[in-house]
Design a protein around this motif. Sequence first.
Motif, PDB file in Angstrom:
ATOM      1  N   ASP A  21       5.540   1.201  -8.102  1.00  0.00           N
ATOM      2  CA  ASP A  21       4.310   1.877  -8.518  1.00  0.00           C
ATOM      3  C   ASP A  21       4.188   3.195  -7.760  1.00  0.00           C
ATOM      4  O   ASP A  21       3.828   3.220  -6.585  1.00  0.00           O
ATOM      5  CB  ASP A  21       3.107   0.976  -8.230  1.00  0.00           C
ATOM      6  CG  ASP A  21       1.805   1.518  -8.799  1.00  0.00           C
ATOM      7  OD1 ASP A  21       1.748   2.734  -9.125  1.00  0.00           O
ATOM      8  OD2 ASP A  21       0.846   0.738  -8.900  1.00  0.00           O
ATOM      9  N   ARG A  52       6.020   9.053   4.553  1.00  0.00           N
ATOM     10  CA  ARG A  52       5.402   8.369   3.418  1.00  0.00           C
ATOM     11  C   ARG A  52       6.400   8.370   2.274  1.00  0.00           C
ATOM     12  O   ARG A  52       7.036   9.387   1.996  1.00  0.00           O
ATOM     13  CB  ARG A  52       4.130   9.075   2.976  1.00  0.00           C
ATOM     14  CG  ARG A  52       3.021   8.986   3.975  1.00  0.00           C
ATOM     15  CD  ARG A  52       1.772   9.624   3.443  1.00  0.00           C
ATOM     16  NE  ARG A  52       1.473  10.809   4.232  1.00  0.00           N
ATOM     17  CZ  ARG A  52       0.276  11.335   4.350  1.00  0.00           C
ATOM     18  NH1 ARG A  52      -0.744  10.815   3.712  1.00  0.00           N
ATOM     19  NH2 ARG A  52       0.081  12.397   5.076  1.00  0.00           N
ATOM     20  N   ILE A  70       1.382   4.362  -5.295  1.00  0.00           N
ATOM     21  CA  ILE A  70       1.223   3.737  -3.985  1.00  0.00           C
ATOM     22  C   ILE A  70       2.143   4.405  -2.971  1.00  0.00           C
ATOM     23  O   ILE A  70       3.343   4.568  -3.214  1.00  0.00           O
ATOM     24  CB  ILE A  70       1.539   2.226  -4.072  1.00  0.00           C
ATOM     25  CG1 ILE A  70       0.535   1.534  -4.996  1.00  0.00           C
ATOM     26  CG2 ILE A  70       1.567   1.593  -2.689  1.00  0.00           C
ATOM     27  CD1 ILE A  70       0.862   0.083  -5.274  1.00  0.00           C
ATOM     28  N   ASN A  71       1.571   4.787  -1.824  1.00  0.00           N
ATOM     29  CA  ASN A  71       2.353   5.326  -0.709  1.00  0.00           C
ATOM     30  C   ASN A  71       2.612   4.227   0.306  1.00  0.00           C
ATOM     31  O   ASN A  71       1.683   3.556   0.757  1.00  0.00           O
ATOM     32  CB  ASN A  71       1.592   6.456   0.007  1.00  0.00           C
ATOM     33  CG  ASN A  71       1.627   7.745  -0.746  1.00  0.00           C
ATOM     34  OD1 ASN A  71       2.653   8.122  -1.289  1.00  0.00           O
ATOM     35  ND2 ASN A  71       0.497   8.435  -0.788  1.00  0.00           N
ATOM     36  N   ARG A  72       3.869   4.052   0.652  1.00  0.00           N
ATOM     37  CA  ARG A  72       4.233   3.142   1.741  1.00  0.00           C
ATOM     38  C   ARG A  72       4.511   4.004   2.969  1.00  0.00           C
ATOM     39  O   ARG A  72       5.049   5.091   2.871  1.00  0.00           O
ATOM     40  CB  ARG A  72       5.459   2.316   1.378  1.00  0.00           C
ATOM     41  CG  ARG A  72       5.162   1.340   0.256  1.00  0.00           C
ATOM     42  CD  ARG A  72       6.041   0.096   0.312  1.00  0.00           C
ATOM     43  NE  ARG A  72       5.530  -0.884  -0.618  1.00  0.00           N
ATOM     44  CZ  ARG A  72       4.645  -1.818  -0.304  1.00  0.00           C
ATOM     45  NH1 ARG A  72       4.194  -1.913   0.910  1.00  0.00           N
ATOM     46  NH2 ARG A  72       4.213  -2.666  -1.213  1.00  0.00           N
ATOM     47  N   CYS A  80       3.862  -0.883   5.299  1.00  0.00           N
ATOM     48  CA  CYS A  80       2.655  -1.252   4.562  1.00  0.00           C
ATOM     49  C   CYS A  80       2.171  -0.049   3.748  1.00  0.00           C
ATOM     50  O   CYS A  80       2.657   1.068   3.916  1.00  0.00           O
ATOM     51  CB  CYS A  80       1.568  -1.753   5.501  1.00  0.00           C
ATOM     52  SG  CYS A  80       0.851  -0.496   6.553  1.00  0.00           S
ATOM     53  N   THR A  81       1.209  -0.292   2.886  1.00  0.00           N
ATOM     54  CA  THR A  81       0.706   0.794   2.050  1.00  0.00           C
ATOM     55  C   THR A  81      -0.429   1.521   2.771  1.00  0.00           C
ATOM     56  O   THR A  81      -1.056   0.987   3.693  1.00  0.00           O
ATOM     57  CB  THR A  81       0.178   0.292   0.690  1.00  0.00           C
ATOM     58  OG1 THR A  81      -1.024  -0.444   0.901  1.00  0.00           O
ATOM     59  CG2 THR A  81       1.217  -0.552  -0.023  1.00  0.00           C
ATOM     60  N   GLN A  82      -0.701   2.721   2.297  1.00  0.00           N
ATOM     61  CA  GLN A  82      -1.780   3.518   2.847  1.00  0.00           C
ATOM     62  C   GLN A  82      -3.123   2.808   2.649  1.00  0.00           C
ATOM     63  O   GLN A  82      -3.959   2.789   3.551  1.00  0.00           O
ATOM     64  CB  GLN A  82      -1.778   4.889   2.169  1.00  0.00           C
ATOM     65  CG  GLN A  82      -2.602   5.919   2.860  1.00  0.00           C
ATOM     66  CD  GLN A  82      -2.249   7.331   2.421  1.00  0.00           C
ATOM     67  OE1 GLN A  82      -1.090   7.645   2.166  1.00  0.00           O
ATOM     68  NE2 GLN A  82      -3.253   8.178   2.339  1.00  0.00           N
ATOM     69  N   ASP A  83      -3.301   2.195   1.500  1.00  0.00           N
ATOM     70  CA  ASP A  83      -4.551   1.461   1.234  1.00  0.00           C
ATOM     71  C   ASP A  83      -4.690   0.243   2.151  1.00  0.00           C
ATOM     72  O   ASP A  83      -5.798  -0.081   2.593  1.00  0.00           O
ATOM     73  CB  ASP A  83      -4.632   1.034  -0.231  1.00  0.00           C
ATOM     74  CG  ASP A  83      -4.977   2.191  -1.157  1.00  0.00           C
ATOM     75  OD1 ASP A  83      -5.465   3.237  -0.662  1.00  0.00           O
ATOM     76  OD2 ASP A  83      -4.759   2.056  -2.370  1.00  0.00           O
ATOM     77  N   GLU A  84      -3.590  -0.442   2.421  1.00  0.00           N
ATOM     78  CA  GLU A  84      -3.641  -1.586   3.339  1.00  0.00           C
ATOM     79  C   GLU A  84      -4.098  -1.140   4.728  1.00  0.00           C
ATOM     80  O   GLU A  84      -4.905  -1.815   5.370  1.00  0.00           O
ATOM     81  CB  GLU A  84      -2.279  -2.278   3.420  1.00  0.00           C
ATOM     82  CG  GLU A  84      -1.909  -3.050   2.178  1.00  0.00           C
ATOM     83  CD  GLU A  84      -0.445  -3.496   2.137  1.00  0.00           C
ATOM     84  OE1 GLU A  84      -0.148  -4.388   1.326  1.00  0.00           O
ATOM     85  OE2 GLU A  84       0.392  -2.965   2.904  1.00  0.00           O
ATOM     86  N   LYS A 111       6.905   6.912  -1.863  1.00  0.00           N
ATOM     87  CA  LYS A 111       6.306   6.280  -3.041  1.00  0.00           C
ATOM     88  C   LYS A 111       6.897   4.884  -3.197  1.00  0.00           C
ATOM     89  O   LYS A 111       8.085   4.664  -2.987  1.00  0.00           O
ATOM     90  CB  LYS A 111       6.572   7.101  -4.305  1.00  0.00           C
ATOM     91  CG  LYS A 111       5.915   8.473  -4.297  1.00  0.00           C
ATOM     92  CD  LYS A 111       4.419   8.346  -4.369  1.00  0.00           C
ATOM     93  CE  LYS A 111       3.753   9.713  -4.391  1.00  0.00           C
ATOM     94  NZ  LYS A 111       2.312   9.622  -4.220  1.00  0.00           N
ATOM     95  N   ASP A 112       6.052   3.949  -3.572  1.00  0.00           N
ATOM     96  CA  ASP A 112       6.489   2.580  -3.818  1.00  0.00           C
ATOM     97  C   ASP A 112       7.474   2.573  -4.990  1.00  0.00           C
ATOM     98  O   ASP A 112       7.278   3.300  -5.971  1.00  0.00           O
ATOM     99  CB  ASP A 112       5.265   1.712  -4.136  1.00  0.00           C
ATOM    100  CG  ASP A 112       5.617   0.252  -4.277  1.00  0.00           C
ATOM    101  OD1 ASP A 112       5.688  -0.436  -3.243  1.00  0.00           O
ATOM    102  OD2 ASP A 112       5.819  -0.194  -5.425  1.00  0.00           O
TER     103      ASP A 112
END
Length: 151
Positions: free
Chosen positions: A85, A79, A88-90, A48-52, A81-82
């Motif tokens: 994008d 971590r 975005i960090n996954r 999942c992403t860091q923001d999620e 990068k998506d």
Amino acid sequence: MKSRETSGKYIAKLLRMLNLYLNHSLKKFDLSSGVYIFLAELFDSDGCTQDELTQRIYVDKALTTRALTKLEQSGYIRREKDERDARINRIFLEQKALDIEDEFWEILLNWSTVTEQGMTTESRTVLISDLKEMSLKASDYLTHNLGRKPQ
């Protein structure tokens, strides 16, 4: 006189006691109560992403960054990068995290066993249902009144 008993009082007490328990029990993995929730969430949503994560756990971005940095430095996550994008960090679990997953959940489930001792299965089911409902109501309130995004 009106009762001053609130569910929040006991939920807050339980959280403080859980933190004490986790700090003691997770020490052998170089983990603490401050990062356990991130690792638990990642066990269920690897990649999942860091923001999620920030939204699901209801913390600010700075706290997420600090917690993930600790987990990364300890070798539990990485971590990336998506692909579509780069902003975005996954977040992905490393083998070190996967190696402790069973014992990690055993520690968490043990706390539930301790706190739910003597409860019937029906009572436990009602408790979890009520806590989920309270969580959803709190989420709705934060979304509509404080501008926080839902999980």
